[in-house]
Design a protein around this motif. Sequence first.
Motif, PDB file in Angstrom:
ATOM      1  N   ALA A   1       0.851  -1.196   0.000  1.00 39.94           N
ATOM      2  CA  ALA A   1       0.000   0.000   0.000  1.00 39.94           C
ATOM      3  C   ALA A   1       0.882   1.241   0.000  1.00 39.94           C
ATOM      4  O   ALA A   1       1.926   1.290   0.668  1.00 39.94           O
ATOM      5  CB  ALA A   1      -0.923   0.013   1.220  1.00 39.94           C
TER       6      ALA A   1
ATOM      7  N   GLN B   1      -4.554  -2.529  -4.095  1.00 42.08           N
ATOM      8  CA  GLN B   1      -5.714  -1.777  -4.532  1.00 42.08           C
ATOM      9  C   GLN B   1      -5.569  -1.413  -6.009  1.00 42.08           C
ATOM     10  O   GLN B   1      -4.463  -1.315  -6.537  1.00 42.08           O
ATOM     11  CB  GLN B   1      -5.867  -0.506  -3.697  1.00 42.08           C
ATOM     12  CG  GLN B   1      -4.751   0.501  -3.878  1.00 42.08           C
ATOM     13  CD  GLN B   1      -4.841   1.647  -2.895  1.00 42.08           C
ATOM     14  OE1 GLN B   1      -4.686   1.452  -1.695  1.00 42.08           O
ATOM     15  NE2 GLN B   1      -5.091   2.843  -3.406  1.00 42.08           N
TER      16      GLN B   1
ATOM     17  N   SER C   1      -5.166   0.900  -8.712  1.00 40.76           N
ATOM     18  CA  SER C   1      -4.687   2.282  -8.748  1.00 40.76           C
ATOM     19  C   SER C   1      -4.004   2.576 -10.075  1.00 40.76           C
ATOM     20  O   SER C   1      -3.319   1.706 -10.634  1.00 40.76           O
ATOM     21  CB  SER C   1      -3.705   2.529  -7.594  1.00 40.76           C
ATOM     22  OG  SER C   1      -2.995   3.738  -7.765  1.00 40.76           O
TER      23      SER C   1
ATOM     24  N   PRO D   1     -12.434  -1.229  -5.388  1.00 40.35           N
ATOM     25  CA  PRO D   1     -12.225   0.098  -4.791  1.00 40.35           C
ATOM     26  C   PRO D   1     -13.243   0.480  -3.729  1.00 40.35           C
ATOM     27  O   PRO D   1     -12.910   1.191  -2.782  1.00 40.35           O
ATOM     28  CB  PRO D   1     -12.290   1.045  -5.997  1.00 40.35           C
ATOM     29  CG  PRO D   1     -12.979   0.282  -7.070  1.00 40.35           C
ATOM     30  CD  PRO D   1     -12.632  -1.152  -6.851  1.00 40.35           C
TER      31      PRO D   1
ATOM     32  N   GLN E   1     -12.130  -1.374  -0.340  1.00 42.80           N
ATOM     33  CA  GLN E   1     -10.718  -1.533   0.027  1.00 42.80           C
ATOM     34  C   GLN E   1     -10.430  -0.977   1.418  1.00 42.80           C
ATOM     35  O   GLN E   1      -9.539  -1.457   2.116  1.00 42.80           O
ATOM     36  CB  GLN E   1      -9.817  -0.877  -1.006  1.00 42.80           C
ATOM     37  CG  GLN E   1      -9.967   0.618  -1.151  1.00 42.80           C
ATOM     38  CD  GLN E   1      -9.154   1.152  -2.323  1.00 42.80           C
ATOM     39  OE1 GLN E   1      -8.821   0.427  -3.249  1.00 42.80           O
ATOM     40  NE2 GLN E   1      -8.835   2.428  -2.279  1.00 42.80           N
TER      41      GLN E   1
ATOM     42  N   GLN F   1      -8.574  -3.979   2.784  1.00 46.66           N
ATOM     43  CA  GLN F   1      -7.162  -3.807   2.396  1.00 46.66           C
ATOM     44  C   GLN F   1      -6.295  -4.017   3.633  1.00 46.66           C
ATOM     45  O   GLN F   1      -6.359  -3.253   4.596  1.00 46.66           O
ATOM     46  CB  GLN F   1      -6.960  -2.403   1.830  1.00 46.66           C
ATOM     47  CG  GLN F   1      -5.529  -1.879   1.891  1.00 46.66           C
ATOM     48  CD  GLN F   1      -4.700  -2.280   0.700  1.00 46.66           C
ATOM     49  OE1 GLN F   1      -4.768  -3.423   0.284  1.00 46.66           O
ATOM     50  NE2 GLN F   1      -3.932  -1.365   0.162  1.00 46.66           N
TER      51      GLN F   1
END
Length: 538
Positions: free
Chosen positions: A204, A309, A311, A332, A335, A339
Amino acid sequence: MDDGRVNEKKIPRRRKFISLETKLNVIKRFERGERLMHIVREVGLNEATCRTIRNNADRIKASCVNVSPLGATQISHSRSMIMIAMEHRLTSWIKERSPSDEGVSMQMIQTKALELYEELRPSYPEDDVKTFLASHGWYTRFKKRLDFNNEDERTMDVTVNKPEVKEEVIDYVEENEEIESFEELFRKVVSSGGYSSKQIINLAETGLFWNTLPANTLVNLQRDKCSLLLGGNANGDLKLKPLMIYHSSNPQPLTGYSKDHLPVIWRSSPDGHLSPNIFLEYFNIYLQREMKDYCEQQDIDFKALLIIQNSPNYPENIFDLSKNIKVLFIPPNVQHLIQPMGQGICTTFKSRYLVKIFEKFSNELHLTNLQYVWTDFNIKNAVDLVADAWNDISPVHLNSMWKNLWPECVYSYDNMFVSSLSEAISTIINASKNLGFSDFCEDNISEYLHYHDNEFIGEELECAKRKIDAAAADDEKTVRVLSLDKLTTAFGLMEEALKIFDENDSDRQRSTKVSKTVNESISCYKNLLKEKLNHCNF
């Protein structure tokens, strides 16, 4: 041939409303002992939805008292008593803040909510609810229930028109469907790929204003920001080396240092954020190598499942980068709930970074003025503290962050996030008192932790770049070399220092231990000195 494309197509997301009549029908069928697959065929719902309805049977029945038409298509979710009590106390806390206060930030409310929830848990043992995380999703719904008037990102005035909310009418089943759909996909991939908790990793990106302090301490420098890519495996015993992205490739404090030998992976981009090219290089050079070395050490197959995620900072061909590392995107919309790195690790890391700054203040205060120590703080110091703070994240921390997505792999269900954050806050407050920050309080820390989510505006970025480029231009010819003279001088100074300890410390065990430890630590420099002396003899 397996090309690593685990999740090339996005998970379909279809908005579905289910009537209360249908939900009660599903519950009655389960109570009659009907099999799940038979119910799925009869009512026309998927397995995940039927399981969600079964798991929430008591709440759905309780909501019948307040929901009149059985054909209503809005999803009504009865909230647990502990949540109602917690939010009632939280509302009172917000209202009781004095008018002179500057308002309450999202981070302050989330921290207070976690604290109140933990206090109330012993009083509501009958509430069988999921772990409360004070997530962004909960915060958004809490604002809607209590009619927050949010005037800017960091400060908000609160008007409470509803002191108690007994029901929230939200798209509850839809959110749970999306979570359970991803969990089902995740488990299928884990099972079919034969992955263990050692082979599943999460990454992340998070921001860090590395030279910013909480309010009521020292006057801050012109703020500067970097981005970090942090991650580790589900087992907790693999902590990946942090990737640090800055807006300058060679800032003055790092001029002359080998970037390949820093305690972080150092990269730069124009805006100081992760980019597809940086991630591509990180993946191919560092991530694969770290994972391969780890698998060899553990005597397991070199394969991994990377959970991240979705992105734009990742390259479009991310699914094709490796036959050994497969990639799975987290939807999304959920998350923030599942996440792994978002379940307290990044916040804990930033609290540890602040602890390291205060420790640096305490250690250097006897040498010079405190304001001078802070003014002299630079990106090289930040690099060292980032590495130290990340080292403080324990295997238990890394493992516990999977409690929402993969609870069966978690070996300790203690609320590590709350306890670690409380410990860090306590350490910082005690250090602040010793440093003379009399007005410093817990709210300042909460606000600081939330502050890192802010963006670096263009003017600030350009100003910081100009300042760094000008300083770097003056130091372009700086070359850092450990010459024979410098090594000889350094060893002489160390020998003199150890001699002072040896001759003046009445505790012989202590001075002997220090001397042994120092000599062992500098053995690499002694070897370097021998090499240079041998070279001179030739």
